[in-house]
Design a protein around this motif. Sequence first.
Motif, mmCIF file in Angstrom:
data_model
loop_
_atom_site.group_PDB
_atom_site.id
_atom_site.type_symbol
_atom_site.label_atom_id
_atom_site.label_comp_id
_atom_site.label_asym_id
_atom_site.label_seq_id
_atom_site.Cartn_x
_atom_site.Cartn_y
_atom_site.Cartn_z
ATOM 1 N N CYS A 96 0.766 -1.060 0.326
ATOM 2 C CA CYS A 96 0.066 -0.092 0.343
ATOM 3 C C CYS A 96 0.476 1.385 -0.317
ATOM 4 C CB CYS A 96 -0.719 -0.055 1.319
ATOM 5 S SG CYS A 96 -2.127 1.117 1.170
ATOM 6 N N GLU A 97 0.502 2.709 -0.388
ATOM 7 C CA GLU A 97 1.257 3.525 -1.005
ATOM 8 C C GLU A 97 1.235 4.204 1.098
ATOM 9 O OE1 GLU A 97 -1.687 3.179 -3.413
ATOM 10 O OE2 GLU A 97 0.128 1.827 -5.045
ATOM 11 N N GLU A 98 0.235 4.671 1.532
ATOM 12 C CA GLU A 98 -0.223 4.843 2.430
ATOM 13 C C GLU A 98 0.790 4.580 3.641
ATOM 14 O OE1 GLU A 98 -4.138 6.420 3.815
ATOM 15 O OE2 GLU A 98 -3.799 4.025 3.584
ATOM 16 N N ASP A 99 1.757 5.456 4.366
ATOM 17 C CA ASP A 99 2.440 5.077 4.880
ATOM 18 C C ASP A 99 2.032 5.897 6.330
ATOM 19 O OD1 ASP A 99 4.506 4.326 6.965
ATOM 20 O OD2 ASP A 99 5.913 5.611 5.731
ATOM 21 N N TRP A 100 1.880 5.639 7.517
ATOM 22 C CA TRP A 100 1.104 6.467 8.622
ATOM 23 C C TRP A 100 2.286 7.277 8.981
ATOM 24 C CZ3 TRP A 100 -4.955 4.801 10.750
ATOM 25 C CH2 TRP A 100 -5.528 4.816 9.706
ATOM 26 N N GLU A 101 3.107 6.488 9.229
ATOM 27 C CA GLU A 101 4.652 7.193 9.736
ATOM 28 C C GLU A 101 5.063 8.392 9.517
ATOM 29 O OE1 GLU A 101 4.426 2.819 10.302
ATOM 30 O OE2 GLU A 101 3.435 3.195 11.875
ATOM 31 N N SER A 102 5.175 7.925 9.044
ATOM 32 C CA SER A 102 6.167 9.110 7.580
ATOM 33 C C SER A 102 5.178 10.399 7.860
ATOM 34 C CB SER A 102 6.276 8.436 6.904
ATOM 35 O OG SER A 102 5.448 8.468 5.848
ATOM 36 N N SER A 103 4.365 10.422 7.347
ATOM 37 C CA SER A 103 3.435 11.730 7.520
ATOM 38 C C SER A 103 3.566 12.440 9.043
ATOM 39 C CB SER A 103 1.672 11.537 6.873
ATOM 40 O OG SER A 103 1.245 10.732 8.476
ATOM 41 N N ASN A 104 3.548 13.800 8.476
ATOM 42 C CA ASN A 104 4.051 15.004 9.218
ATOM 43 C C ASN A 104 2.704 15.384 9.780
ATOM 44 O OD1 ASN A 104 6.391 14.062 9.663
ATOM 45 N ND2 ASN A 104 7.597 15.381 8.369
ATOM 46 N N VAL A 105 1.732 14.902 10.112
ATOM 47 C CA VAL A 105 0.042 15.759 10.538
ATOM 48 C C VAL A 105 0.035 15.771 11.748
ATOM 49 C CG1 VAL A 105 -1.776 15.264 9.661
ATOM 50 C CG2 VAL A 105 -0.816 15.027 8.371
ATOM 51 N N SER A 106 -0.094 16.863 12.414
ATOM 52 C CA SER A 106 -0.299 17.112 13.410
ATOM 53 C C SER A 106 -1.820 17.239 14.144
ATOM 54 C CB SER A 106 -0.201 18.725 13.851
ATOM 55 O OG SER A 106 -1.357 19.911 12.993
ATOM 56 N N SER A 107 -2.247 16.327 15.293
ATOM 57 C CA SER A 107 -3.500 16.232 15.800
ATOM 58 C C SER A 107 -4.296 17.577 15.617
ATOM 59 C CB SER A 107 -2.799 15.781 16.527
ATOM 60 O OG SER A 107 -2.988 16.169 18.064
ATOM 61 N N TYR A 108 -5.735 17.498 15.803
ATOM 62 C CA TYR A 108 -7.358 17.940 15.371
ATOM 63 C C TYR A 108 -6.704 18.825 16.570
ATOM 64 C CZ TYR A 108 -11.480 19.859 15.105
ATOM 65 O OH TYR A 108 -12.531 20.420 15.476
ATOM 66 N N VAL A 109 -7.198 19.904 16.576
ATOM 67 C CA VAL A 109 -6.818 21.307 17.972
ATOM 68 C C VAL A 109 -8.442 22.190 17.666
ATOM 69 C CG1 VAL A 109 -6.206 22.991 19.737
ATOM 70 C CG2 VAL A 109 -4.314 21.110 18.493
ATOM 71 N N PRO A 110 -9.753 21.489 18.490
ATOM 72 C CA PRO A 110 -10.882 22.730 18.026
ATOM 73 C C PRO A 110 -10.762 24.187 18.303
ATOM 74 C CG PRO A 110 -10.948 21.152 19.491
ATOM 75 C CD PRO A 110 -9.434 20.888 19.684
ATOM 76 N N ASP A 111 -11.342 24.931 17.647
ATOM 77 C CA ASP A 111 -10.591 26.380 17.159
ATOM 78 C C ASP A 111 -12.446 26.227 18.410
ATOM 79 O OD1 ASP A 111 -10.726 28.752 16.968
ATOM 80 O OD2 ASP A 111 -10.464 28.877 15.101
#
Length: 146
Positions: A96-111
């Motif tokens: 699979c092309e998805e690699d969840w460990e290498s993505s640099n996405v921050s967690s959701y912070v509600p506004d």
Amino acid sequence: MTTPAPHQLVTCPFNKSHQIEHYRMHVHLQKCSKQHKNLKYSTCPLDATHIVLDAQLDHHVANCPKSVMFHSKIYIMDNDHRPIVPVQRPQPVEDCEEDWESSNVSSYVPDPAKKGPHIINKIKGATPSERRKARMQGIQTYKPPQ
């Protein structure tokens, strides 16, 4: 010796004049044993309602009617009751092309500024009157979600 029915009367081992219903025997034995501390009685390890003399304990354990249930839980006598389930090898995972460990996405912070009109916030650290005023204002501006 068969197991008595719940409402069948059973004789107390401490005092032969005591006749107790089988389902109440364990309660009676706790009370009656306190009154007869001087007697040399032992409790059967297979059933707490079986009280016998210390000298007869080994004989009772060897012939106790509850030992059949005890030994049937420990020893498996036959393999007829156990189903044979074939072991299945796990299917290989496709690449699979998805690699969840290498993505640099921050967690959701509600506004809080972007909250919808259907949410009423609870104010923390305010006095009861301030909380009541904020709650009433939230109720007045409340719009159910569509």
